[in-house]
Write an enzyme that holds these catalytic residues in place. Structure first.
Site, mmCIF file in Angstrom:
data_model
loop_
_atom_site.group_PDB
_atom_site.id
_atom_site.type_symbol
_atom_site.label_atom_id
_atom_site.label_comp_id
_atom_site.label_asym_id
_atom_site.label_seq_id
_atom_site.Cartn_x
_atom_site.Cartn_y
_atom_site.Cartn_z
ATOM 1 N N LYS A 133 15.893 21.945 -10.884
ATOM 2 C CA LYS A 133 15.278 20.687 -11.287
ATOM 3 C C LYS A 133 16.209 19.717 -12.001
ATOM 4 C CE LYS A 133 11.532 19.503 -10.985
ATOM 5 N NZ LYS A 133 10.281 19.893 -11.665
ATOM 6 N N GLU B 81 10.174 8.427 -16.944
ATOM 7 C CA GLU B 81 8.857 9.035 -17.215
ATOM 8 C C GLU B 81 8.400 8.720 -18.632
ATOM 9 O OE1 GLU B 81 8.043 13.162 -15.152
ATOM 10 O OE2 GLU B 81 10.087 13.096 -15.889
ATOM 11 N N SER C 274 14.994 21.774 -16.108
ATOM 12 C CA SER C 274 13.818 22.579 -16.413
ATOM 13 C C SER C 274 14.296 23.919 -16.945
ATOM 14 C CB SER C 274 13.000 22.779 -15.142
ATOM 15 O OG SER C 274 12.204 23.945 -15.252
ATOM 16 N N HIS D 278 0.837 -1.216 0.000
ATOM 17 C CA HIS D 278 0.000 0.000 0.000
ATOM 18 C C HIS D 278 0.869 1.263 0.000
ATOM 19 C CE1 HIS D 278 -3.312 -2.743 1.284
ATOM 20 N NE2 HIS D 278 -2.329 -3.304 1.970
#
Ligand code: ARG
Length: 461
Positions: free
Chosen positions: A287, A294, A281, A160
């Site tokens: 970043k 991804e 970024s 979980h």
């Protein structure tokens, strides 16, 4: 009119194909990718036609030489693909005839584009399957190598997505390895069904010439022959299976991606992904984004989409060949490209993940990960498991209230929940103790995982 598909089938037509329809029905822009396999199939077919006396040996040889010439033209980038010639098959046959004269027109004896294209796709997919299996093995080896270094690197295991029990980083990696082993098995299994030869099915009913299908199959390395000509030209199960295997594999890669992305976040901070697999970024200078995982996670959607396309394409199709089948290629090629790219990216990136052992350890210490170990300890001292569960639950509640881990509670504090607890309890509350206690096939103990890694190497060899 030599440069037009209609010269190959136009005898019964009284007007030229509408120019939009010609472009609409053409497939050469994408099926030219099958050129080498088309030539490979044609050379075997011509060889068989000659050997069976259906065409003369001289004609057979001339055709083979011509096909090899066409192949070199394609390799050298000199071949001119023509949309008017509809597809890869007619482009190649037309060029062959231009090169060697009318004898080129004999190649298509006892054959149809229906069995030809089915053969091409199978030859192509057989090769791609082998490449994918090699890429899978590379990735599996990378995982084993990384796991080998981290059987003692402790991290929280989750259920979980809540801290559950301590495991080693190697154990986690070996779970990924198991997924990939099943993926290899699926591709190896599907390869047997890809590797069946449709050639000889001709248009749908077989052919009147005394062909030798066994010879052609042997020349092409097929392990079997499609046993029914209608099925031979219309079956695309093997392509659906391939896309299905690819989908399951991409699903696995997307799960790994998701974990890597989480682990890379400032909140987890479990792994470092080398800069060369990340990008920045344009607005936020701090970043470092996990682009590779991804994108792989995102590309999984394309592969699922292609599987759905192929299934839907075949749904309700009457026997035998239908032009619908021309739509099988683009999704299939996209599956191959997407999967291949994802496997290359993962094979490069995964072995270079650097776990942050201290952070992982701190995180494991935070979540009462050894609570089950305390319960097991009490059970071994004679308490029924349900009662032990209750006792530990109350100990955890005290820990939560005090803001400390179980191992940080004093013996007296622990003993208020059960007088079965002695000073040896602290052995089982340590992370190492918890890992070591799970020393069996499939368990997370360093010794068990070392063995799994060793056996893993044999399983993929
Ligand atoms: N381009 C076609 C395909 O990809 C080749 C087979 C066409 N056969 C036919 N009878 N039109 O399926």
């Amino acid at each position: 009119m030599t440069d037009n598909a209609s010269t190959m089938w136009g005898g019964r037509f009284s007007e030229a194909t509408d120019s939009f329809v010609q472009a609409f029905t053409a497939s050469v822009n994408f099926d030219k990718r099958l050129a080498y396999h088309d030539i490979q199939g044609s050379i075997a077919h011509a060889t068989m036609l000659g050997a069976c006396g259906i065409i003369t040996d001289d004609d057979s040889q001339a055709i083979i030489d011509g096909l090899n010439q066409v192949k070199s033209e394609i390799e050298r980038g000199e071949f001119v693909w023509k949309i008017e010639l509809e597809d890869v098959h007619m482009n190649i046959e037309s060029r062959l005839t231009a090169l060697i004269g009318d004898v080129g027109k004999k190649l298509h004896t006892g054959r149809s584009r229906n069995d030809q294209v089915a053969t091409d796709i199978r030859l192509y997919l057989r090769d791609e399957t082998d490449k994918i299996l090699a890429l899978l093995k590379r990735l599996q080896t990378g995982l084993l190598d990384l796991a080998d270094k981290h059987t003692d690197t402790i991290m929280p295991g989750f259920t979980h997505l809540q801290t559950a029990q301590p495991i080693s980083f190697a154990h986690h990696l070996m779970a990924w390895f198991e997924m990939l082993v099943r993926d290899s098995q699926r591709f190896i299994d599907t390869r047997h069904r890809i590797n069946q030869m449709p050639l000889g099915s001709a248009a749908l009913a077989g052919t009147t010439y005394p062909i030798d299908r066994a010879m052609t199959a042997e020349l092409l390395g097929f392990e079997g022959i499609c046993q029914n000509s209608l099925d031979g030209v219309s079956d695309r199960d093997f392509a659906i299976e391939f896309a299905s295997n690819a989908s399951i594999l991409m699903m696995h890669l997307s799960r790994m991606s998701e974990e890597i992305i989480l682990w890379m976040s400032a909140q987890f901070d479990f792994v470092q992904v080398p800069d060369r697999f990340c990008t920045g970024s344009s607005i936020m200078p701090q970043k470092k984004n996990p682009d590779v995982p991804e994108l792989v996670r995102g590309k999984t959607a394309r592969v699922f989409g292609s599987l759905t396309t192929l299934l839907t394409l075949m749904k309700s199709q009457p026997l035998a060949y239908n032009k619908d089948n021309q739509e099988d290629k683009e999704p299939l090629f996209d599956v191959v490209d997407t999967l291949t790219g994802s496997l290359i990216a993962f094979g490069d990136m995964l072995p270079n993940l650097v776990p942050k052992a201290d952070n992982m350890r701190q995180a494991t210490l935070k979540g009462y990960a050894t609570a089950t170990d305390l319960a097991d300890y009490l059970v071994k001292k004679g308490l029924p498991f349900r009662d032990a569960h209750e006792v530990v639950g109350r100990a955890v509640a005290l820990g939560v209230a005090k803001g400390v881990d179980l191992a940080q509670l004093s013996l007296d504090e622990l003993r208020q929940f059960s007088d079965l607890i002695d000073s040896d309890v602290f052995d089982c509350l340590t992370l190492e103790g918890s890992l070591n206690a799970r020393n069996h096939i499939g368990g997370t103990a360093p010794q068990a995982v070392k063995l799994a890694i060793e056996q893993g190497r044999e399983r993929i060899s």
